[in-house]
Scaffold this active site. Sequence first.
Site, PDB file in Angstrom:
ATOM      1  N   GLY A  46       0.838  -1.203   0.000  1.00 45.19           N
ATOM      2  CA  GLY A  46       0.000   0.000   0.000  1.00 45.19           C
ATOM      3  C   GLY A  46       0.865   1.241   0.000  1.00 45.19           C
ATOM      4  O   GLY A  46       1.963   1.233   0.566  1.00 45.19           O
ATOM      5  N   GLN A  51       2.844   9.953   1.098  1.00 47.85           N
ATOM      6  CA  GLN A  51       4.167   9.351   1.264  1.00 47.85           C
ATOM      7  C   GLN A  51       5.137   9.745   0.152  1.00 47.85           C
ATOM      8  O   GLN A  51       6.348   9.615   0.315  1.00 47.85           O
ATOM      9  CB  GLN A  51       4.054   7.828   1.327  1.00 47.85           C
ATOM     10  CG  GLN A  51       3.314   7.339   2.563  1.00 47.85           C
ATOM     11  CD  GLN A  51       3.150   5.843   2.528  1.00 47.85           C
ATOM     12  OE1 GLN A  51       2.195   5.324   1.946  1.00 47.85           O
ATOM     13  NE2 GLN A  51       4.071   5.105   3.120  1.00 47.85           N
ATOM     14  N   CYS A  92       5.291  -0.094   7.301  1.00 48.83           N
ATOM     15  CA  CYS A  92       5.019   1.093   6.491  1.00 48.83           C
ATOM     16  C   CYS A  92       6.273   1.440   5.712  1.00 48.83           C
ATOM     17  O   CYS A  92       7.373   1.434   6.278  1.00 48.83           O
ATOM     18  CB  CYS A  92       4.645   2.266   7.411  1.00 48.83           C
ATOM     19  SG  CYS A  92       4.263   3.789   6.528  1.00 48.83           S
ATOM     20  N   LEU A  93       6.102   1.753   4.440  1.00 46.08           N
ATOM     21  CA  LEU A  93       7.262   2.138   3.627  1.00 46.08           C
ATOM     22  C   LEU A  93       7.915   3.409   4.155  1.00 46.08           C
ATOM     23  O   LEU A  93       9.089   3.645   3.886  1.00 46.08           O
ATOM     24  CB  LEU A  93       6.837   2.321   2.157  1.00 46.08           C
ATOM     25  CG  LEU A  93       6.502   1.015   1.445  1.00 46.08           C
ATOM     26  CD1 LEU A  93       5.834   1.291   0.098  1.00 46.08           C
ATOM     27  CD2 LEU A  93       7.766   0.182   1.246  1.00 46.08           C
ATOM     28  N   HIS A 134      -4.969   2.051   7.197  1.00 42.04           N
ATOM     29  CA  HIS A 134      -3.591   2.542   7.368  1.00 42.04           C
ATOM     30  C   HIS A 134      -3.285   3.621   6.322  1.00 42.04           C
ATOM     31  O   HIS A 134      -2.707   4.661   6.648  1.00 42.04           O
ATOM     32  CB  HIS A 134      -2.642   1.335   7.237  1.00 42.04           C
ATOM     33  CG  HIS A 134      -1.185   1.662   7.198  1.00 42.04           C
ATOM     34  ND1 HIS A 134      -0.300   1.249   8.174  1.00 42.04           N
ATOM     35  CD2 HIS A 134      -0.434   2.347   6.298  1.00 42.04           C
ATOM     36  CE1 HIS A 134       0.912   1.681   7.873  1.00 42.04           C
ATOM     37  NE2 HIS A 134       0.862   2.343   6.735  1.00 42.04           N
ATOM     38  N   GLU A 135      -3.696   3.378   5.073  1.00 39.14           N
ATOM     39  CA  GLU A 135      -3.391   4.335   3.993  1.00 39.14           C
ATOM     40  C   GLU A 135      -4.217   5.616   4.135  1.00 39.14           C
ATOM     41  O   GLU A 135      -3.714   6.716   3.875  1.00 39.14           O
ATOM     42  CB  GLU A 135      -3.627   3.683   2.627  1.00 39.14           C
ATOM     43  CG  GLU A 135      -2.786   2.438   2.340  1.00 39.14           C
ATOM     44  CD  GLU A 135      -1.309   2.600   2.583  1.00 39.14           C
ATOM     45  OE1 GLU A 135      -0.794   3.731   2.486  1.00 39.14           O
ATOM     46  OE2 GLU A 135      -0.648   1.598   2.913  1.00 39.14           O
ATOM     47  N   HIS A 138      -2.639   7.994   6.427  1.00 39.15           N
ATOM     48  CA  HIS A 138      -1.597   8.835   5.804  1.00 39.15           C
ATOM     49  C   HIS A 138      -2.202  10.112   5.228  1.00 39.15           C
ATOM     50  O   HIS A 138      -1.625  11.197   5.353  1.00 39.15           O
ATOM     51  CB  HIS A 138      -0.891   8.086   4.673  1.00 39.15           C
ATOM     52  CG  HIS A 138       0.161   7.121   5.116  1.00 39.15           C
ATOM     53  ND1 HIS A 138       1.272   7.504   5.832  1.00 39.15           N
ATOM     54  CD2 HIS A 138       0.282   5.786   4.930  1.00 39.15           C
ATOM     55  CE1 HIS A 138       2.029   6.441   6.065  1.00 39.15           C
ATOM     56  NE2 HIS A 138       1.449   5.380   5.528  1.00 39.15           N
TER      57      HIS A 138
HETATM   58  C1  QAP Z   1       0.790  -0.789   4.915  1.00 37.04           C
HETATM   59  O1  QAP Z   1       2.957  -1.221   4.141  1.00 37.04           O
HETATM   60  C2  QAP Z   1       0.440  -1.997   5.748  1.00 37.04           C
HETATM   61  O2  QAP Z   1       9.456  -1.930   6.872  1.00 37.04           O
HETATM   62  C3  QAP Z   1       1.626  -1.050   3.706  1.00 37.04           C
HETATM   63  O3  QAP Z   1      11.548  -2.427   5.257  1.00 37.04           O
HETATM   64  C4  QAP Z   1       1.381  -2.975   6.058  1.00 37.04           C
HETATM   65  O4  QAP Z   1       3.643  -1.917   2.148  1.00 37.04           O
HETATM   66  C5  QAP Z   1      -0.808  -2.120   6.234  1.00 37.04           C
HETATM   67  C6  QAP Z   1       7.663  -2.338   3.725  1.00 37.04           C
HETATM   68  C7  QAP Z   1       1.034  -4.065   6.820  1.00 37.04           C
HETATM   69  C8  QAP Z   1      -1.174  -3.203   6.989  1.00 37.04           C
HETATM   70  C9  QAP Z   1      -0.252  -4.191   7.274  1.00 37.04           C
HETATM   71  C10 QAP Z   1       7.920  -2.110   5.052  1.00 37.04           C
HETATM   72  C11 QAP Z   1       8.738  -2.602   2.886  1.00 37.04           C
HETATM   73  C12 QAP Z   1       6.316  -2.278   3.174  1.00 37.04           C
HETATM   74  C13 QAP Z   1       9.211  -2.160   5.550  1.00 37.04           C
HETATM   75  C14 QAP Z   1       3.911  -1.680   3.307  1.00 37.04           C
HETATM   76  C15 QAP Z   1      10.293  -2.413   4.709  1.00 37.04           C
HETATM   77  C16 QAP Z   1      10.042  -2.639   3.376  1.00 37.04           C
HETATM   78  C17 QAP Z   1       5.249  -1.832   3.886  1.00 37.04           C
HETATM   79 CO    CO Z   2       2.234   3.447   5.585  1.00 38.50          CO
END
Ligand code: QAP
Ligand code: CO
Length: 168
Positions: A46, A51, A92-93, A134-135, A138
């Site tokens: 996401g 972001q 989270c990215l 979550h998004e 943001h």
């Molecule tokens: C949001 O997050 C999300 O720490 C999206 O080193 C995630 O795409 C909502 C990512 C989980 C609900 C559950 C995170 C990539 C990606 C990192 C992501 C990383 C590399 C996170």
């Molecule tokens: Co995020």
Amino acid sequence: MATLEILEFPDPRLRTVASPVGSVTDATRSLIDDMLETMYAAPGIGLAATQVDVHERLLVMDLSDDQSAPMVFINPEIEVLDPELGEYDEGCLSVPGFYETVNRPRRIRVSAQDRNGEHFTDELEGLAAICLQHEIDHLDGKLFVDYLSPLKRTRIRKKLEKTQRRRA
Ligand code: QAP
Ligand code: CO
């Protein structure tokens, strides 16, 4: 298409509240394509416009294993269908390397516009419901670390500031 730079916590620009998208244009679709490319390159599931330092209410998600199911939500609004909270280890990215448990409503209804500006509604549960909330956070200038204890949040901030200093 292009990959965009992703802002990282505690960048103050992540606290901006995004404005509604007025009309969905070719420029909007081009931004969506760049956001999908950026999310897939990361890789992530996401990404909200906030972001990538664009303060408009749109986000992309893809929960498939093979980048085959892009979802686009423009001007999303949600309604909680079931107040029961579910636990999920969120990442989270914009907070790379950290995953923590967050509780959110399990079932929601979303109303939004698609990449053609058409209005739709959908009912979501499981990871899709969690990720969408979550998004949308943001777009309201919120991050999942805001749900953690001040101690945990500070620890994460200090570690990220250190890596950001090393990188600079
Ligand atoms: C949001 O997050 C999300 O720490 C999206 O080193 C995630 O795409 C909502 C990512 C989980 C609900 C559950 C995170 C990539 C990606 C990192 C992501 C990383 C590399 C996170
Ligand atoms: Co995020």
